[in-house]
Design a protein around this motif. Structure first.
Motif, PDB file in Angstrom:
ATOM      1  N   TYR A   1      10.379  27.204  36.608  1.00  0.00           N
ATOM      2  CA  TYR A   1      10.677  26.283  37.706  1.00  0.00           C
ATOM      3  C   TYR A   1      12.185  26.167  37.923  1.00  0.00           C
ATOM      4  N   GLN A   2      12.554  25.896  39.154  1.00  0.00           N
ATOM      5  CA  GLN A   2      13.924  25.553  39.508  1.00  0.00           C
ATOM      6  C   GLN A   2      13.996  24.035  39.520  1.00  0.00           C
ATOM      7  N   ILE A   3      15.063  23.481  39.005  1.00  0.00           N
ATOM      8  CA  ILE A   3      15.242  22.038  39.003  1.00  0.00           C
ATOM      9  C   ILE A   3      16.407  21.710  39.937  1.00  0.00           C
ATOM     10  N   TYR A   4      16.129  20.891  40.932  1.00  0.00           N
ATOM     11  CA  TYR A   4      17.161  20.399  41.844  1.00  0.00           C
ATOM     12  C   TYR A   4      17.477  18.971  41.437  1.00  0.00           C
TER      13      TYR A   4
ATOM     14  N   TYR B   1      22.757  19.941  42.733  1.00  0.00           N
ATOM     15  CA  TYR B   1      22.746  21.187  41.976  1.00  0.00           C
ATOM     16  C   TYR B   1      21.342  21.785  41.904  1.00  0.00           C
ATOM     17  N   LEU B   2      21.323  23.073  41.608  1.00  0.00           N
ATOM     18  CA  LEU B   2      20.106  23.806  41.282  1.00  0.00           C
ATOM     19  C   LEU B   2      20.289  24.314  39.860  1.00  0.00           C
ATOM     20  N   LEU B   3      19.282  24.130  39.000  1.00  0.00           N
ATOM     21  CA  LEU B   3      19.336  24.580  37.618  1.00  0.00           C
ATOM     22  C   LEU B   3      18.132  25.460  37.352  1.00  0.00           C
ATOM     23  N   PHE B   4      18.352  26.618  36.713  1.00  0.00           N
ATOM     24  CA  PHE B   4      17.247  27.477  36.327  1.00  0.00           C
ATOM     25  C   PHE B   4      17.613  28.230  35.063  1.00  0.00           C
ATOM     26  N   LYS B   5      16.577  28.653  34.335  1.00  0.00           N
ATOM     27  CA  LYS B   5      16.778  29.360  33.066  1.00  0.00           C
ATOM     28  C   LYS B   5      17.157  30.801  33.351  1.00  0.00           C
TER      29      LYS B   5
ATOM     30  N   ASN C   1      18.219  29.933  25.733  1.00  0.00           N
ATOM     31  CA  ASN C   1      19.303  28.962  25.559  1.00  0.00           C
ATOM     32  C   ASN C   1      20.443  29.156  26.561  1.00  0.00           C
ATOM     33  N   CYS C   2      20.153  29.699  27.725  1.00  0.00           N
ATOM     34  CA  CYS C   2      21.170  29.934  28.748  1.00  0.00           C
ATOM     35  C   CYS C   2      20.601  29.534  30.109  1.00  0.00           C
ATOM     36  N   TYR C   3      21.295  28.647  30.786  1.00  0.00           N
ATOM     37  CA  TYR C   3      20.846  28.117  32.072  1.00  0.00           C
ATOM     38  C   TYR C   3      21.966  28.250  33.086  1.00  0.00           C
ATOM     39  N   THR C   4      21.601  28.493  34.333  1.00  0.00           N
ATOM     40  CA  THR C   4      22.575  28.611  35.410  1.00  0.00           C
ATOM     41  C   THR C   4      22.493  27.360  36.267  1.00  0.00           C
ATOM     42  N   GLN C   5      23.646  26.775  36.507  1.00  0.00           N
ATOM     43  CA  GLN C   5      23.762  25.603  37.374  1.00  0.00           C
ATOM     44  C   GLN C   5      24.509  26.046  38.624  1.00  0.00           C
ATOM     45  N   LYS C   6      23.883  25.894  39.783  1.00  0.00           N
ATOM     46  CA  LYS C   6      24.487  26.303  41.046  1.00  0.00           C
ATOM     47  C   LYS C   6      24.772  25.059  41.890  1.00  0.00           C
ATOM     48  N   LEU C   7      26.006  24.927  42.354  1.00  0.00           N
ATOM     49  CA  LEU C   7      26.405  23.814  43.202  1.00  0.00           C
ATOM     50  C   LEU C   7      25.842  24.023  44.602  1.00  0.00           C
ATOM     51  N   LEU C   8      25.109  23.036  45.116  1.00  0.00           N
ATOM     52  CA  LEU C   8      24.516  23.128  46.447  1.00  0.00           C
ATOM     53  C   LEU C   8      25.290  22.309  47.474  1.00  0.00           C
ATOM     54  N   SER C   9      25.933  21.241  47.037  1.00  0.00           N
ATOM     55  CA  SER C   9      26.689  20.398  47.970  1.00  0.00           C
ATOM     56  C   SER C   9      28.136  20.868  48.042  1.00  0.00           C
ATOM     57  N   ASP C  10      28.807  20.443  49.092  1.00  0.00           N
ATOM     58  CA  ASP C  10      30.209  20.820  49.273  1.00  0.00           C
ATOM     59  C   ASP C  10      31.002  19.552  49.546  1.00  0.00           C
ATOM     60  N   ASN C  11      31.716  19.091  48.552  1.00  0.00           N
ATOM     61  CA  ASN C  11      32.518  17.885  48.677  1.00  0.00           C
ATOM     62  C   ASN C  11      33.974  18.232  48.388  1.00  0.00           C
ATOM     63  N   PRO C  12      34.805  18.398  49.429  1.00  0.00           N
ATOM     64  CA  PRO C  12      36.196  18.816  49.220  1.00  0.00           C
ATOM     65  C   PRO C  12      37.031  17.825  48.406  1.00  0.00           C
ATOM     66  N   LYS C  13      36.620  16.568  48.350  1.00  0.00           N
ATOM     67  CA  LYS C  13      37.364  15.584  47.556  1.00  0.00           C
ATOM     68  C   LYS C  13      36.998  15.643  46.076  1.00  0.00           C
ATOM     69  N   ASN C  14      35.950  16.382  45.755  1.00  0.00           N
ATOM     70  CA  ASN C  14      35.506  16.520  44.372  1.00  0.00           C
ATOM     71  C   ASN C  14      35.094  17.969  44.119  1.00  0.00           C
TER      72      ASN C  14
ATOM     73  N   ILE D   1      12.619  31.770  42.334  1.00  0.00           N
ATOM     74  CA  ILE D   1      13.975  31.781  42.870  1.00  0.00           C
ATOM     75  C   ILE D   1      14.041  32.808  43.981  1.00  0.00           C
ATOM     76  N   SER D   2      14.461  32.386  45.151  1.00  0.00           N
ATOM     77  CA  SER D   2      14.618  33.330  46.254  1.00  0.00           C
ATOM     78  C   SER D   2      15.990  33.966  46.187  1.00  0.00           C
ATOM     79  N   GLU D   3      16.145  35.145  46.796  1.00  0.00           N
ATOM     80  CA  GLU D   3      17.403  35.878  46.797  1.00  0.00           C
ATOM     81  C   GLU D   3      18.551  35.045  47.344  1.00  0.00           C
ATOM     82  N   GLU D   4      18.326  34.293  48.419  1.00  0.00           N
ATOM     83  CA  GLU D   4      19.397  33.542  49.061  1.00  0.00           C
ATOM     84  C   GLU D   4      19.861  32.344  48.237  1.00  0.00           C
ATOM     85  N   GLU D   5      19.067  31.894  47.273  1.00  0.00           N
ATOM     86  CA  GLU D   5      19.459  30.756  46.446  1.00  0.00           C
ATOM     87  C   GLU D   5      20.313  31.169  45.256  1.00  0.00           C
ATOM     88  N   ILE D   6      20.350  32.442  44.939  1.00  0.00           N
ATOM     89  CA  ILE D   6      21.133  32.906  43.785  1.00  0.00           C
ATOM     90  C   ILE D   6      22.555  33.182  44.197  1.00  0.00           C
TER      91      ILE D   6
END
Length: 83
Positions: free
Chosen positions: A17-20, A28-32, A36-49, A78-83
């Motif tokens: 499963y993907q965890i949002y 964020y999106l988190l997947f295995k 013991n290795c997980y990828t965290q992908k930033l989905l939001s775009d906040n220029p102040k942070n 996981i779809s291609e465009e989400e990676i």
């Protein structure tokens, strides 16, 4: 409604499963990736942070973050465009 626990999330990640989630006002999106290795992908775009777009995490770090995660959703595959 049953409380979503870390053990439940860990099992979902192991089952592909993907965890949002929201963490410190960012989405964020988190997947295995491997054992013991997980990828965290930033989905939001906040220029102040600004945050890294992709981060590799260990299970220990995911467990530390879990109590502070909000709006948790999970999806399968996981779809291609989400990676």
């Amino acid at each position: 409604m049953m409380e979503y626990t870390f053990e439940m999330m860990w099992e979902d990640l192991n089952n592909g499963y993907q965890i949002y989630y929201t963490y410190v006002r960012n989405r964020y999106l988190l997947f295995k990736t491997a054992s013991n290795c997980y990828t965290q992908k930033l989905l939001s775009d906040n220029p102040k942070n600004p945050q890294p777009k992709m981060t590799m995490l260990t299970l220990k770090r995911v467990k530390e973050m879990f109590p502070h995660m909000e709006d948790i959703e999970y999806r399968i595959g996981i779809s291609e465009e989400e990676i």
